[in-house]
Write a protein that holds these residues in place. Structure first.
Motif, PDB file in Angstrom:
ATOM      1  N   PRO A 269       0.821  -1.223   0.000  1.00  0.00           N
ATOM      2  CA  PRO A 269       0.000   0.000   0.000  1.00  0.00           C
ATOM      3  C   PRO A 269       0.854   1.272   0.000  1.00  0.00           C
ATOM      4  N   CYS A 387      -9.362  -0.098   3.929  1.00  0.00           N
ATOM      5  CA  CYS A 387      -9.288  -1.506   3.516  1.00  0.00           C
ATOM      6  C   CYS A 387     -10.698  -1.923   3.086  1.00  0.00           C
ATOM      7  N   THR A 390     -12.307  -6.036   3.246  1.00  0.00           N
ATOM      8  CA  THR A 390     -12.154  -6.963   4.371  1.00  0.00           C
ATOM      9  C   THR A 390     -13.250  -8.022   4.340  1.00  0.00           C
ATOM     10  N   CYS A 401      -9.634  -1.486   8.616  1.00  0.00           N
ATOM     11  CA  CYS A 401      -8.673  -2.568   8.385  1.00  0.00           C
ATOM     12  C   CYS A 401      -8.738  -3.569   9.534  1.00  0.00           C
TER      13      CYS A 401
END
Length: 643
Positions: A269, A387, A390, A401
């Protein structure tokens, strides 16, 4: 203990920051150069790692000479090469950048702190790359790269030269700098089959480096990249340098750098990329740890230089490491690209901001729905979710995240070691890695390459109970007294083979076969070289032997006739009074006078050699009269053909 830990930490951090020479921030593999440019206003910065423990990475066979004295790199010797680099995109098609080379050879370091202080900077490389303006959909692209190397590197202790163009076969070669401005050009091509939905990319480059004093060199490389995963790209590379100028050393492509590098590049990332691989020397196929083959052409490939202390180093040119771990870490950032201008529906006039909309209710409901959408159902809306993919049902933090309590990069659900110390490198299960399986995790392991099933201490290094430098698993004499010099088996050295170990031997240069007493000294004074050498004298300031010296020399001749396997090196030494070159010539002439006398007495010439060291090897303080008298001497050093 704190100083030892701190110095070790400094050395480890420095090694991690090394990058392979020539690496300038490419976006494929490690050593590859591709045609891709950064883009206007985009910046790349990074560093990497290249490290080996192979003593043959420093000199042929691990052998070098310090002012004529032979030395060996036994067992493992740390060698690393690297740089810090950065670049910026001036336009869509043009990049510029710089790379600062740093180097380290653990050739002369005494302990960790001394080792950390011997990290040396190399030359500064400036570069510019221009890409041909092919369309974005083109499979085939071309680019050119110009390089300028500025000689800011340290002329210091080290062995292996870091580039082929450093080589000066007829002069002094410095390990860490070309010692002159050097220019280079590279032609680059890329074939990117991903443009036709095949996840394979091929890069190739060939160029020329011009050096005025050093060797003109062709540089080349190629690499194949397979984008099999969105997060990782396996690759294999072939790169090298080839001297095309005979500047006192034969031209042979196998005697110059040539590396095969398989590896993996991770796409992380925030535009961070991490690549790792192993450098394998193609040259090792010729003489895989075969000392006889390795040393066969040493005379033709011998180079040398004078260090800062005035000592002359010579060694057999080793173009590259036999094996090395290598890696690179890069970060791309910069100015955001401008958003494309969008057309308003139904031909309505464009509006710059939401303020110009009459009421909130007139905003399209689809837009409102998207702004609060939570695609993965973790309770964090997509616009705030770092994120967004997930798995359903997992616990997430405020950024969307998966929670990671110990911050090791492995989410708590899969982490079998949830309390890992900060900074530890972990595997997929979240537990600290232990590559050599010695029970000491890598982040604590000061010796990460110990052999399996060998006892190690708390730092992960081979146990050495008697502290003689030989691990217990290989030590055939595990109770050696402290500070006693030992051989590779861990047993006390016995240089003259008289059964009295050197640390007890008061006469360590006795001729083999003579009868010695408990102190290791010959019983017969006429067979004691240390006694005999005191009887060799010369007329003041001359190479002419005094007449009383003849009897002493006759005793030495008789000794060599009695023991036919012994050979002698006659060494001449002076004090430091007067001109150095004069003293060197005087010492050489005196040693040769002794050799000439013994040849006239019937000793074969191949059993003798004369060496003049001048004032370079004093045994006493030259500031005193007694000290200078001791330094004016002749040494008799036996040597044997089986050594």
């Amino acid at each position: 203990m704190k100083i030892r830990f701190l110095s070790s930490l400094i050395l480890v951090v420095a090694v991690v920051c090394f990058a392979q020479t020539g690496l300038m921030g490419g976006s494929d593999g490690i050593h590859q150069i591709n045609t891709r440019t950064l883009g206007t206003g985009q910046i790349i910065a990074g560093t990497g790692g290249n490290i080996t423990l192979d003593p043959w990475a420093l000199s042929r066979g691990g052998i070098y000479y310090n002012d004529g004295e032979e030395n060996h790199f036994h067992h493992y010797k740390l060698s690393a090469t690297g740089n810090f680099f950065g670049g910026i995109g001036l336009t869509e098609y043009v990049d510029i950048g710089a790379a600062l080379n740093i180097n380290y050879d653990m050739a002369y370091a005494d302990g960790y702190w001394d080792a950390a202080s011997k990290i040396r900077q190399g030359d500064l490389a400036l570069w510019a790359k221009a890409r041909a303006p092919f369309g974005d959909s083109s499979v085939f692209t071309l680019a050119g790269q110009f390089e300028l190397y500025l000689p800011i590197g340290v002329r210091s202790a080290g062995v292996r030269p870091r580039h082929a163009w450093y080589i000066r076969g007829n002069g002094e070669t410095h390990p860490f700098t070309a010692d002159e401005v050097v220019v280079g050009m590279n032609a680059i091509t890329t074939v990117d089959l991903s443009k036709v939905n095949i996840p394979v990319r091929w890069n190739a480059n060939i160029g020329f480096v011009y050096a005025d004093e050093g060797a003109n060199t062709v540089v080349y490389g190629t690499g194949l990249d397979w984008d099999v995963f969105s997060w990782a790209t396996p690759f294999v590379e072939f790169s090298g340098e080839f001297r095309v100028e005979d500047n006192g050393m034969p031209i042979d492509i196998m005697e110059d750098p040539m590396l095969l590098t398989p590896g993996l590049r991770l796409h992380l990332p925030w535009n961070i990329e991490l690549a790792g691989g192993i450098d394998l020397s193609v040259r090792m196929l010729r003489n895989r740890y075969n000392t006889e083959k390795e040393m066969k052409n040493t005379d033709a490939y011998t180079i040398g230089y004078t260090d800062q202390k005035g000592y002359h180093k010579t060694y057999g040119y080793t173009p590259t490491v036999t094996y090395a771990l290598t890696g690179v870490l890069t970060w791309k950032f910069g100015f955001a690209d401008a958003l494309a201008e969008r057309e308003c529906p139904q031909g309505l006039p464009r509006v710059d901001t939401l303020v110009k909309v009459d009421t909130l209710f007139k905003v399209d409901t689809v837009v409102v729905t998207d702004s609060i959408k939570d695609a993965d159902g973790d309770g964090i809306i997509d616009s705030l979710d770092m994120c967004p993919n997930t798995e359903a049902g997992v616990e997430v933090d405020s950024m969307g995240c998966v929670k990671d309590f110990d911050k090791d990069g492995v989410e708590d659900l899969r982490d079998q070691c949830p309390d890992t110390e900060q900074g530890a490198t972990v595997g997929r299960d979240g537990c600290p890695l232990d590559f050599d399986q010695d029970g000491v995790p890598n982040y604590k392991d000061m010796c990460p390459n110990t052999r399996p099933n060998t006892g190690v201490d708390s730092q992960g290094c081979d146990k050495d109970e008697d502290k003689d430098g030989v691990a217990d698993g290989r030590d055939q004499c595990p109770l050696t007294p402290k500070n006693a010099p030992v051989d590779t088996t861990g047993c006390p050295m016995d240089t003259d083979k008289d059964s009295i170990p050197d640390y007890l031997d008061k006469c360590p240069n006795s001729v083999r076969g003579v009868k010695v007493n408990k102190d290791g000294c010959p019983v017969n004074k006429k067979e004691d070289l240390d006694k005999l050498k005191t009887g060799i004298n010369f007329k003041s300031g001359s190479t002419i032997l005094t007449k009383p010296s003849y009897g002493t020399l006759d005793d030495i001749v008789y000794l060599m006739q009695k023991f036919a396997d012994v050979n002698l090196e006659i060494q001449g030494h002076t004090d430091n009074v007067g001109d150095t070159e004069y003293n060197e010539n005087l010492s050489q002439g005196r040693a040769q006078s002794v050799v000439d006398y013994m040849i006239r007495k019937g000793i074969k010439v191949n059993r003798l050699r004369a060496v003049g060291y001048g004032p370079h090897k004093p045994i006493a303080d030259n500031k005193t009269k007694k000290g200078r008298a001791k330094n004016r001497r002749v040494e008799l050093v036996p040597f044997y053909m089986d050594e």
